[in-house]
Design a protein around this motif. Structure first.
Motif, PDB file in Angstrom:
ATOM      1  N   GLY A  39      62.262  50.876  22.870  1.00 12.44           N
ATOM      2  CA  GLY A  39      63.479  50.482  22.190  1.00 12.44           C
ATOM      3  C   GLY A  39      63.488  51.016  20.777  1.00 12.44           C
ATOM      4  N   GLY A  40      64.586  50.737  20.071  1.00 13.12           N
ATOM      5  CA  GLY A  40      64.731  51.273  18.726  1.00 13.12           C
ATOM      6  C   GLY A  40      64.441  50.230  17.662  1.00 13.12           C
ATOM      7  N   THR A  41      65.443  49.984  16.824  1.00 17.00           N
ATOM      8  CA  THR A  41      65.209  49.123  15.663  1.00 17.00           C
ATOM      9  C   THR A  41      65.009  47.658  16.068  1.00 17.00           C
ATOM     10  N   LYS A  65      73.292  54.854  22.227  1.00 12.86           N
ATOM     11  CA  LYS A  65      71.991  55.234  21.630  1.00 12.86           C
ATOM     12  C   LYS A  65      70.737  54.789  22.358  1.00 12.86           C
ATOM     13  N   GLU A  66      70.663  53.539  22.763  1.00  6.14           N
ATOM     14  CA  GLU A  66      69.373  53.005  23.240  1.00  6.14           C
ATOM     15  C   GLU A  66      69.612  51.665  23.916  1.00  6.14           C
ATOM     16  N   GLY A  67      68.626  51.224  24.682  1.00  4.80           N
ATOM     17  CA  GLY A  67      68.698  49.925  25.344  1.00  4.80           C
ATOM     18  C   GLY A  67      68.134  50.029  26.745  1.00  4.80           C
ATOM     19  N   VAL A  68      67.784  48.867  27.331  1.00  7.27           N
ATOM     20  CA  VAL A  68      67.232  48.809  28.682  1.00  7.27           C
ATOM     21  C   VAL A  68      66.007  49.732  28.796  1.00  7.27           C
ATOM     22  N   GLY A  69      65.311  49.889  27.673  1.00  5.30           N
ATOM     23  CA  GLY A  69      64.089  50.695  27.669  1.00  5.30           C
ATOM     24  C   GLY A  69      64.307  52.180  27.869  1.00  5.30           C
TER      25      GLY A  69
END
Lengths: 351, 351
Positions: free
Chosen positions: B240-242, B320-324
């Motif tokens: 994940g990100g932030t 951008k990101e999520g769900v690994g």
């Protein structure tokens, strides 16, 4: 495609699609300091080659020096091939054997097995190393070695290793003088032969077996011979050319004079096309000196799909093998990786 | 290719070719009900996003709704990426953590770990959740967690999670206000900032550590911080990100005030290129706030090989990101899966 040198295809076909872990034996021999004896590395810094090879294989970076180890004419290390296959079809694990490194690789998270072994001697001088001790360490390590995978692939990085390999075979009485390979296309026979002759002159009739090895061989050959005799019920691919052939000759010589048991059915040698088709050496005849049957193969891979001048040197007969390149290529081919993919991947390292 | 954000390549290279299991932390935070705060889901039904993500990841079907969760402009969930990698190079197992779901996923045969945790509060309101209790549950779960694999990859699906992540960091006193990402390209700063300011205003000087967290954070962040402090001798990739950065900040803050031990050598963060190269956030600076060293990487994957308009939105900075997704992409790349293959697979879900 995978081609057979000795034996039948069955061993290697039975490994198709199976996973392997990769072990790289790293060895400095002071023989490599003799000027002009090897082109496996940077002149004056040949001793760094196994260190740099291990860094490049593990993390894709050469940390103990600014650039990938190149031979004088610019032949890049065969570690490029092994790394390339690893990116396309990863080994399940990579670990290293420190069999006498001058400079430790700058890598974390990877196992580097230590045995308290120092770089082996310059065989051209009146020196000897304790080969029995190194053999025993290899034997013990093999005996205790457990893998979770279907088989092991063992490669090596040992500059000047073909010189010590040839001296080893001759010291043990094998008629093998025309069978050994070299990292050069035009083998510097003068230098190499002088070194081998100097080494053989040190031998005395009264020298027992390991004493002889200590005068002419290197840690890699002696340790791996012990390892092969120690390990049980595990399939092993010796990934290399005539140096790995010398390991098998040492095993063969030991079996003639001991009660140790060895199941050669579990062992195979895999090398590159450049070694298998080399006009100046003869891996097949070398393996036929063994009393036990052995399966040996080579990867039918060359750089015919590349136009990179540094890589074309391989096809012209420079470098040929090392860092387990032949075994790695076989592993790639066994797992559906295409020649085109390997070529592209290796080229991508050189841009 | 895998690129390094902080640390060195060694950690991630040592995992090349190794298998991992995947755990997805599912969390509803009532903060997500605030209109316009997130685009991770269907307006009015944002709470369904983690449920739908888990269904799609596990079985490739969205069962609790007719269609894959899409953001208002039609940006499809990053679960497509994680599922795509799973089809090309399967994780050895997928399981789920119910960290406060409003609607249970309609899936059988997959482990969904239950902890009796309810959706966390809307932080903009005068509410608080029992963060200490959630932390302890995470710690205990980590302490008892055994994996058969070489490492774990943990992702999350928590709508409005970047808002609670930012509030968490600020509440703990980190100078991190410009470092947090969002599912929007053009972050709705007005709404988000108002919510965060409201949350921070609730804090009192006398509030002890977990009280502060309970006012501003979410279950996912608090639970995973506990999990990381509890688990031993296991390599973990925070995918994940932030938001995962905020998990590490909570760990860091706890370590400053407790005797708990934490081996950050076993942990790495892996995110997407869209987060790593985001102009509106700064994952690198966020991780540099930590007192312990941390390895962090991103997958050099984008949709440059695709012409699908919904996927191109990722390259423009949405979702951008999520769900690994970032960790899943790294897993694919570590196992020889090509960018072309992932692109095609993801496209196949959208036809």
């Amino acid at each position: 495609m995978i081609k057979t040198i000795t034996g039948k295809k069955d061993f290697i076909e039975s490994l198709r699609g199976k996973r392997a872990e990769f072990i790289l034996a790293l060895c400095n021999s002071k023989t490599a300091n003799i000027k002009g004896i090897t082109q496996a590395g940077i002149p004056g810094k040949i001793y760094l080659t196994p260190t740099l090879d291990s860094e490049f294989l593990a993390v894709g970076e050469v940390r103990s020096l600014g650039d990938v180890a190149q031979t004088p004419k610019g032949v890049p290390t065969p570690a490029l091939l092994t790394r390339g296959v690893h990116l396309l079809k990863p080994f399940s694990n990579i670990s290293f054997l420190d069999l006498g490194l001058k400079v430790k690789p700058e890598i974390e998270y990877f196992d580097i097995f230590e045995f308290g072994i120092k770089p082996s001697v310059n065989i051209a001088k009146e020196k000897t190393f304790d080969a029995k001790k190194v053999f025993k360490k290899g034997y013990k390590f093999g005996k205790n070695y457990k893998t979770k995978e279907e088989y092991l692939i063992i490669g090596e990085s040992t500059p000047s290793g073909t010189t010590t390999a040839k001296a080893t075979a001759l010291a043990l009485g094998y008629e093998a003088k025309d069978f050994f390979s070299s990292s050069f296309k035009n083998v510097p026979n003068d230098i190499r032969e002088k070194v081998i002759q100097k080494a053989l002159k040190k031998l005395k009739r009264s020298d027992e077996f390991f004493k002889r090895l200590g005068k002419v061989s290197d840690n890699m050959i002696v340790f791996l011979a012990g390892f092969l005799l120690g390990i049980k019920d595990t399939k092993v691919i010796l990934a290399g050319g005539t140096q790995m052939g010398a390991v098998l000759l040492v095993v063969d010589a030991i079996l003639k004079n001991s009660k140790l048991k060895f199941d050669s059915k579990n062992i195979a040698l895999c090398t590159t096309k450049w070694v298998a088709e080399d006009k100046n050496s003869n891996i097949k005849s070398l393996l036929e000196l063994l009393d036990f049957p052995i399966n040996a193969y080579y990867s039918d891979f060359d750089f015919s799909l590349s136009s990179h001048p540094a890589l074309k040197l391989y096809d012209e007969g420079e470098a040929k093998e090392g860092v387990g390149a032949g075994g790695a290529l076989v592993y790639g081919l066994l797992n559906g990786v295409l020649k085109e993919e390997i070529t592209k991947k290796v080229e991508s390292f050189l841009v």
